[in-house]
Design a protein around this motif. Structure first.
Motif, short mmCIF file in Angstrom:
data_model
loop_
_atom_site.label_atom_id
_atom_site.label_comp_id
_atom_site.label_asym_id
_atom_site.label_seq_id
_atom_site.Cartn_x
_atom_site.Cartn_y
_atom_site.Cartn_z
N CYS A 1 0.85 -1.20 0.00
CA CYS A 1 0.00 0.00 0.00
C CYS A 1 0.88 1.24 0.00
N THR A 2 0.43 2.29 -0.64
CA THR A 2 1.20 3.52 -0.68
C THR A 2 0.34 4.76 -0.38
N ILE A 3 -0.79 4.55 0.27
CA ILE A 3 -1.75 5.63 0.49
C ILE A 3 -1.14 6.81 1.26
N ARG A 4 -0.33 6.50 2.28
CA ARG A 4 0.41 7.54 3.00
C ARG A 4 1.87 7.14 3.01
N GLU A 5 2.73 8.14 3.31
CA GLU A 5 4.16 7.89 3.28
C GLU A 5 4.54 6.74 4.23
N LYS A 6 3.86 6.71 5.38
CA LYS A 6 4.17 5.69 6.38
C LYS A 6 3.92 4.28 5.84
N ALA A 7 2.82 4.13 5.11
CA ALA A 7 2.48 2.81 4.53
C ALA A 7 3.56 2.40 3.54
N HIS A 8 4.00 3.36 2.74
CA HIS A 8 5.03 3.08 1.74
C HIS A 8 6.33 2.63 2.42
N ASP B 1 -20.79 6.89 13.82
CA ASP B 1 -20.71 5.70 14.65
C ASP B 1 -19.27 5.33 14.94
N SER B 2 -18.39 5.54 13.95
CA SER B 2 -16.96 5.47 14.21
C SER B 2 -16.23 6.12 13.05
N ILE B 3 -14.96 6.42 13.27
CA ILE B 3 -14.20 7.11 12.21
C ILE B 3 -12.79 6.54 12.11
N PHE B 4 -12.17 6.77 10.96
CA PHE B 4 -10.72 6.63 10.82
C PHE B 4 -10.21 8.04 10.57
N ALA B 5 -9.16 8.44 11.28
CA ALA B 5 -8.62 9.78 11.06
C ALA B 5 -7.13 9.70 10.80
N PHE B 6 -6.67 10.54 9.88
CA PHE B 6 -5.27 10.50 9.45
C PHE B 6 -4.69 11.90 9.38
N LYS B 7 -3.36 11.98 9.60
CA LYS B 7 -2.66 13.24 9.33
C LYS B 7 -2.39 13.28 7.83
N TYR B 8 -2.56 14.44 7.23
CA TYR B 8 -2.29 14.55 5.80
C TYR B 8 -0.84 14.17 5.51
N SER B 9 -0.66 13.40 4.46
CA SER B 9 0.67 12.95 4.06
C SER B 9 0.83 13.23 2.57
N SER B 10 1.82 14.03 2.25
CA SER B 10 2.00 14.45 0.86
C SER B 10 2.49 13.28 0.00
N ARG B 11 1.83 13.03 -1.13
CA ARG B 11 2.22 11.91 -2.00
C ARG B 11 2.70 12.45 -3.34
N ALA B 12 3.94 12.07 -3.69
CA ALA B 12 4.56 12.58 -4.92
C ALA B 12 3.66 12.33 -6.12
N GLY B 13 3.52 13.35 -6.95
CA GLY B 13 2.76 13.16 -8.19
C GLY B 13 1.30 13.58 -8.07
N THR B 14 0.81 13.80 -6.84
CA THR B 14 -0.57 14.27 -6.69
C THR B 14 -0.61 15.78 -6.91
#
Ligand code: 5AD
Ligand code: SF4
Length: 448
Positions: A52-59, A338-351
């Motif tokens: 997965c590459t959705i955020r820098e951390k995943a990559h 009812d529930s959420i997933f929350a993330f810090k914005y992570s800049s992805r090259a090419g977007t």
């Protein structure tokens, strides 16, 4: 020497349900090639990373795991190491340079190429199959469902792939390509076979699942997402339908109305809002305003009182001011998800955001905002769980509890995880349970 039949394979999966589903398909394909799937990588003949590459951390996580495979290769040079999924799609055969111990790289649409890639790799020829991100319009969705086998109580079914949205923060369109839909009859056929193999619930999958249009499939035609749900309900014996993940801008009145009348449609929707501020939504290119989103929520709740609504939030997007952030907190306050997933914005090259906007909210500030969001939501989630105490719900029993013996794990119709005492023979059935306690992220119940 080991015979071919006794080769073993290990897959490590990162990321979303799409990847989870793809790994399932890869496992079935590998088993048909004579591999035995194993739970640990150390002694496997084939080690695959579905990334997965959705955020820098995943990559980073994917790259560091792949790095570890060096040691397996060191111990046994015949081990084949492969990377697939979104990092493979993004970095392509460049990965062979960064990870010299890699043998194969293939993208999310190249699962069918795996047998050839493995053959090459066995002859010590490194091979990649990540040529095209955009699948051709006549792309055939892999289908390995065999009704003579036993499938899970809840199974994923791909109905479309790719994404034609242009959310400015998101890497998905780049790594998963443009939308291609699957012919309605193929979807119905797969679900019918799953039902015969024991499945009670299907989760229809697509990167932007409610943008489904049969005209974007090989078969053509004019069926939209709501039409597809009706067709599945009518033409199969499936008990429950869910889907992931829809886009708020593509929630039509027709879909909202279905919640009122379609019994098989589960009373839950995961509807990523991302931000509660119209100006941020505009910079994100989400295609809706805060007011429009609130209207959609109201429509859903009118059609199906008690429907569970969950969401995704990004904090600290480019230029997000304190006032804009407060709008997101206010959105949580008004909607009471009812529930959420929350993330810090992570800049992805090419977007678009990475190219044209400033990632100017500091890491520390992103953390503060994330904390505030999570802190607020924690209370709401628990209160919402507590509100169900005493009610009787139908739980689809998915399996036995890994931690506690004699406990079963199921999902009630609104998707909440529920634990209760019961015999293993209930696995795969839908059983009525009474909710007796609420926890942070699950419910406790007893069989009625
Ligand atoms: N940074 C942070 N979160 C992101 N998401 C998608 N792209 C990014 C990004 N660049 C989040 C969104 C999406 C979820 C799957 O991941 O909230 O809904
Ligand atoms: Fe991750 Fe997105 Fe790829 Fe899913 S589609 S694995 S979330 S990058």
């Amino acid at each position: 020497m080991k015979s071919h039949d006794h080769k073993s394979a290990y897959i490590k999966t990162f990321g979303c349900q799409m990847n989870e589903h793809d790994s399932g398909k890869i496992s079935i394909l590998l088993e048909s090639l004579g591999y035995r799937m194993v739970e640990t990588p150390e002694a496997a003949d084939l080690v695959l990373y579905n990334t997965c590459t959705i955020r820098e951390k995943a990559h980073h996580k994917a790259i560091s795991e792949i790095g570890r495979a060096k040691f397996y290769k060191h111990k046994n040079p015949d081990v084949i190491v492969g990377v697939c999924g979104c990092v493979a799609s993004q970095d392509g055969e460049e990965l062979f340079k960064t990870c010299p111990h890699l043998d194969i790289v293939f993208g999310p649409d190249q699962i069918h190429a795996l047998p050839d890639l493995l053959k090459n790799a066995a002859e010590k020829k490194r091979a990649g199959a990540v040529t095209l991100v955009d699948a051709p319009a006549d792309y055939v969705f892999p289908d390995f469902v065999d009704e003579k086998k036993r499938f899970k109580a809840s199974e994923f079914v791909s109905i479309m792939k790719g994404c034609n949205c242009a959310c400015s923060y998101c890497i998905v369109p780049k790594v998963r390509g443009r939308e291609v839909c699957r012919p309605p009859d193929e979807i119905v056929s797969e679900i019918a076979r799953l039902v015969r193999a024991g499945t009670k619930e299907v989760v229809l999958l697509g990167q932007n699942v409610n943008a489904y249009q049969a005209r974007r499939s090989r078969a053509g035609g004019e069926m939209n997402f709501s039409g597809l749900l009706k067709k599945i309900s009518l033409e199969t014996e499936i008990s429950r339908m869910r889907f992931a993940s829809p886009h708020p801008k593509d929630v039509t009145d027709e879909l909202i109305a279905l919640y009122a009348c379609e019994e098989k449609l589960c009373p839950h929707i995961h509807l990523p809002v991302q931000s509660g501020s119209t100006s941020v939504l505009k910079r994100m290119r989400r295609g809706y305003t805060r007011e429009k989103y609130l209207e959609t929520v109201e429509g859903l709740r009118n059609a199906k009182p008690g429907i569970s609504i969950t969401t995704d939030i990004i904090v600290g997007f480019c230029g997000e001011t304190e006032a804009e952030f407060q709008d997101t907190l206010d959105m949580l306050y008004r909607v009471r998800f009812d529930s959420i997933f929350a993330f810090k914005y992570s800049s992805r090259a090419g977007t678009e955001a990475a190219c044209d906007m400033n990632d100017d909210v500091s890491q520390k500030e992103k953390e503060r905002r994330l904390e505030l969001i999570l802190e607020f939501q924690k209370k709401v989630t628990l209160e919402k769980n507590e509100a169900l105490i005493g009610s009787v719900q139908n739980a689809l029993v998915c399996g036995t509890d890994r931690m506690k013996k004699g406990l079963l794990t199921g999902r009630i119709a609104d998707n909440r995880i529920t634990h209760f005492a019961g015999h293993e023979r209930f696995v795969g059935d839908i059983v009525p349970v009474r909710i007796i306690a609420a926890n942070k992220n699950s419910l406790s119940a007893e069989v009625v």
